[in-house]
Design a protein around this motif. Sequence first.
Motif, PDB file in Angstrom:
ATOM      1  N   LYS A   1       0.843  -1.149  -0.007  1.00 43.93           N
ATOM      2  CA  LYS A   1      -0.032   0.104  -0.100  1.00 43.93           C
ATOM      3  C   LYS A   1       1.011   1.216  -0.029  1.00 43.93           C
ATOM      4  CE  LYS A   1      -3.696   2.069   2.272  1.00 43.93           C
ATOM      5  NZ  LYS A   1      -4.696   1.884   3.564  1.00 43.93           N
ATOM      6  N   ILE A   2       1.992   1.298   0.713  1.00 46.71           N
ATOM      7  CA  ILE A   2       2.913   2.295   0.864  1.00 46.71           C
ATOM      8  C   ILE A   2       3.518   2.431  -0.325  1.00 46.71           C
ATOM      9  CG2 ILE A   2       5.028   3.198   1.853  1.00 46.71           C
ATOM     10  CD1 ILE A   2       4.028   1.832   4.435  1.00 46.71           C
ATOM     11  N   TYR A   3       3.891   1.509  -1.194  1.00 52.28           N
ATOM     12  CA  TYR A   3       4.529   1.473  -2.421  1.00 52.28           C
ATOM     13  C   TYR A   3       3.847   2.046  -3.325  1.00 52.28           C
ATOM     14  CZ  TYR A   3       7.438  -0.454  -6.228  1.00 52.28           C
ATOM     15  OH  TYR A   3       8.230  -0.303  -7.559  1.00 52.28           O
ATOM     16  N   ILE A   4       2.345   1.576  -3.560  1.00 50.27           N
ATOM     17  CA  ILE A   4       1.697   2.099  -4.407  1.00 50.27           C
ATOM     18  C   ILE A   4       1.451   3.804  -4.365  1.00 50.27           C
ATOM     19  CG2 ILE A   4      -0.855   2.379  -5.193  1.00 50.27           C
ATOM     20  CD1 ILE A   4      -0.911  -0.695  -4.333  1.00 50.27           C
ATOM     21  N   ASN A   5       1.391   4.205  -3.157  1.00 46.64           N
ATOM     22  CA  ASN A   5       1.504   5.656  -2.891  1.00 46.64           C
ATOM     23  C   ASN A   5       2.638   6.370  -2.982  1.00 46.64           C
ATOM     24  OD1 ASN A   5      -1.521   5.743  -2.350  1.00 46.64           O
ATOM     25  ND2 ASN A   5      -0.956   4.961  -0.323  1.00 46.64           N
ATOM     26  N   ASN A   6       3.735   5.738  -2.976  1.00 48.63           N
ATOM     27  CA  ASN A   6       5.358   6.069  -2.697  1.00 48.63           C
ATOM     28  C   ASN A   6       6.222   5.337  -3.024  1.00 48.63           C
ATOM     29  OD1 ASN A   6       7.618   7.887  -2.499  1.00 48.63           O
ATOM     30  ND2 ASN A   6       6.736   8.920  -0.769  1.00 48.63           N
ATOM     31  N   LYS A   7       6.834   5.366  -4.109  1.00 51.95           N
ATOM     32  CA  LYS A   7       7.763   4.273  -4.440  1.00 51.95           C
ATOM     33  C   LYS A   7       9.135   4.433  -3.773  1.00 51.95           C
ATOM     34  CE  LYS A   7       5.735   2.502  -8.787  1.00 51.95           C
ATOM     35  NZ  LYS A   7       4.409   3.142  -8.415  1.00 51.95           N
ATOM     36  N   SER A   8       9.220   5.685  -3.384  1.00 51.65           N
ATOM     37  CA  SER A   8      10.592   6.019  -2.794  1.00 51.65           C
ATOM     38  C   SER A   8      10.419   6.714  -1.297  1.00 51.65           C
ATOM     39  CB  SER A   8      11.357   7.050  -3.889  1.00 51.65           C
ATOM     40  OG  SER A   8      11.584   6.322  -4.934  1.00 51.65           O
ATOM     41  N   PRO A   9       9.867   5.970  -0.475  1.00 50.69           N
ATOM     42  CA  PRO A   9       9.403   6.668   1.027  1.00 50.69           C
ATOM     43  C   PRO A   9      10.596   7.225   1.621  1.00 50.69           C
ATOM     44  CG  PRO A   9       8.927   4.386   0.941  1.00 50.69           C
ATOM     45  CD  PRO A   9       9.566   4.458  -0.405  1.00 50.69           C
ATOM     46  N   ARG A  10      10.273   7.866   2.528  1.00 50.46           N
ATOM     47  CA  ARG A  10      11.437   8.381   3.746  1.00 50.46           C
ATOM     48  C   ARG A  10      11.110   7.435   4.918  1.00 50.46           C
ATOM     49  NH1 ARG A  10      14.518  12.788   2.818  1.00 50.46           N
ATOM     50  NH2 ARG A  10      13.620  14.266   1.455  1.00 50.46           N
ATOM     51  N   ILE A  11      12.136   6.567   5.466  1.00 54.33           N
ATOM     52  CA  ILE A  11      12.010   5.958   6.436  1.00 54.33           C
ATOM     53  C   ILE A  11      13.061   6.063   7.427  1.00 54.33           C
ATOM     54  CG2 ILE A  11      12.566   3.161   6.986  1.00 54.33           C
ATOM     55  CD1 ILE A  11      11.721   2.595   3.993  1.00 54.33           C
ATOM     56  N   LEU A  12      12.644   6.120   8.773  1.00 51.83           N
ATOM     57  CA  LEU A  12      13.559   6.508   9.887  1.00 51.83           C
ATOM     58  C   LEU A  12      13.517   4.989  10.667  1.00 51.83           C
ATOM     59  CD1 LEU A  12      14.923   8.204  11.746  1.00 51.83           C
ATOM     60  CD2 LEU A  12      12.986   8.836  12.827  1.00 51.83           C
ATOM     61  N   GLU A  13      14.711   4.665  10.726  1.00 53.64           N
ATOM     62  CA  GLU A  13      14.913   3.144  11.526  1.00 53.64           C
ATOM     63  C   GLU A  13      15.769   3.659  12.710  1.00 53.64           C
ATOM     64  OE1 GLU A  13      14.500   0.266  11.652  1.00 53.64           O
ATOM     65  OE2 GLU A  13      14.235  -0.675   9.853  1.00 53.64           O
ATOM     66  N   LEU A  14      15.097   3.436  13.883  1.00 52.69           N
ATOM     67  CA  LEU A  14      15.561   3.661  15.352  1.00 52.69           C
ATOM     68  C   LEU A  14      16.053   2.446  16.060  1.00 52.69           C
ATOM     69  CD1 LEU A  14      12.767   6.164  16.570  1.00 52.69           C
ATOM     70  CD2 LEU A  14      15.280   6.747  15.451  1.00 52.69           C
ATOM     71  N   ASN A  15      17.224   2.452  16.476  1.00 51.72           N
ATOM     72  CA  ASN A  15      17.857   1.448  17.082  1.00 51.72           C
ATOM     73  C   ASN A  15      17.846  -0.022  16.462  1.00 51.72           C
ATOM     74  OD1 ASN A  15      17.937   3.121  19.390  1.00 51.72           O
ATOM     75  ND2 ASN A  15      16.015   2.243  20.114  1.00 51.72           N
ATOM     76  N   GLN A  16      18.157   0.159  15.159  1.00 54.56           N
ATOM     77  CA  GLN A  16      18.305  -1.102  14.295  1.00 54.56           C
ATOM     78  C   GLN A  16      19.714  -1.260  13.930  1.00 54.56           C
ATOM     79  OE1 GLN A  16      17.821  -4.024  12.937  1.00 54.56           O
ATOM     80  NE2 GLN A  16      15.700  -3.279  12.730  1.00 54.56           N
ATOM     81  N   ASP A  17      20.175  -2.449  14.370  1.00 56.90           N
ATOM     82  CA  ASP A  17      21.470  -2.764  14.146  1.00 56.90           C
ATOM     83  C   ASP A  17      21.896  -4.039  13.016  1.00 56.90           C
ATOM     84  OD1 ASP A  17      20.893  -4.807  15.540  1.00 56.90           O
ATOM     85  OD2 ASP A  17      21.972  -4.203  17.403  1.00 56.90           O
ATOM     86  N   ASN A  18      20.509  -4.371  12.600  1.00 60.09           N
ATOM     87  CA  ASN A  18      20.584  -5.524  11.569  1.00 60.09           C
ATOM     88  C   ASN A  18      20.536  -4.869  10.176  1.00 60.09           C
ATOM     89  OD1 ASN A  18      20.134  -7.582   9.798  1.00 60.09           O
ATOM     90  ND2 ASN A  18      18.728  -8.706  11.362  1.00 60.09           N
ATOM     91  N   LYS A  19      21.709  -5.043   9.542  1.00 60.81           N
ATOM     92  CA  LYS A  19      21.960  -4.321   7.997  1.00 60.81           C
ATOM     93  C   LYS A  19      21.035  -5.049   7.079  1.00 60.81           C
ATOM     94  CE  LYS A  19      26.912  -2.950   8.845  1.00 60.81           C
ATOM     95  NZ  LYS A  19      28.060  -3.101   8.590  1.00 60.81           N
TER      96      LYS A  19
END
Length: 214
Positions: free
Chosen positions: A47-65
């Motif tokens: 659903k997000i991809y349909i509306n915006n194929k290049s979204p802005r994403i904020l990842e907090l405390n994520q250490d898994n590459k």
Amino acid sequence: MNKKLAENKLKEIILKNNLCISNNPLGIDIQWPKSYADLYYKKVLNKIYINNKSPRILELNQDNKTKIKLWKTFFQNPKIIQANIISNIDITKSIDDLNIYKFQIIFIDKYPYIKNLDSILEILKDKLKRKGLIIIENVYFNIPLITKLFFNHQARIHDFRLNRFIINNCLIEIQKLSFLEKIIYFPENLLRYIYFLFVSLIYKILISLSTFLN
């Protein structure tokens, strides 16, 4: 691309790129052993991809590459920003640096280690675009905190612990809702909250029985 094929895109990317922890020790767990990929992410991300194929994403405390690789592969050149937060001071500094940005998705990892999560969510909701999402994975048992998040932020609980018997197979979704939207969504979200309490009770009974029998 029809809807069914689009929703299978996430699973295909995980398998094709060997991102699942079942085959890759550095992989992610949303396809296995968790239920997130099939029961939540495939529809939400499509659903997000349909509306915006290049979204802005904020990842907090994520250490898994590998998780970051998944977003980069699923979307087209998404803007992904990573930050580590434990307290209001950390998030204030990070938000000051990101003042110009609004995000479609904000992921919060390692939520039990975050101080004042409730107040931090208020800050983060202001950084969401319209219909943007805050997603907190691997939620379990902390009923006082989940209750607070439900009533203060009308958190939508997606509890999959009876789909696969994993103690933290549960995630929370939070949006910045208007007053009318809060009224409309409240009955469904309340049922989800009650279901979370019910499943938590089942798990506690099973754990108690297991402890007693052993």
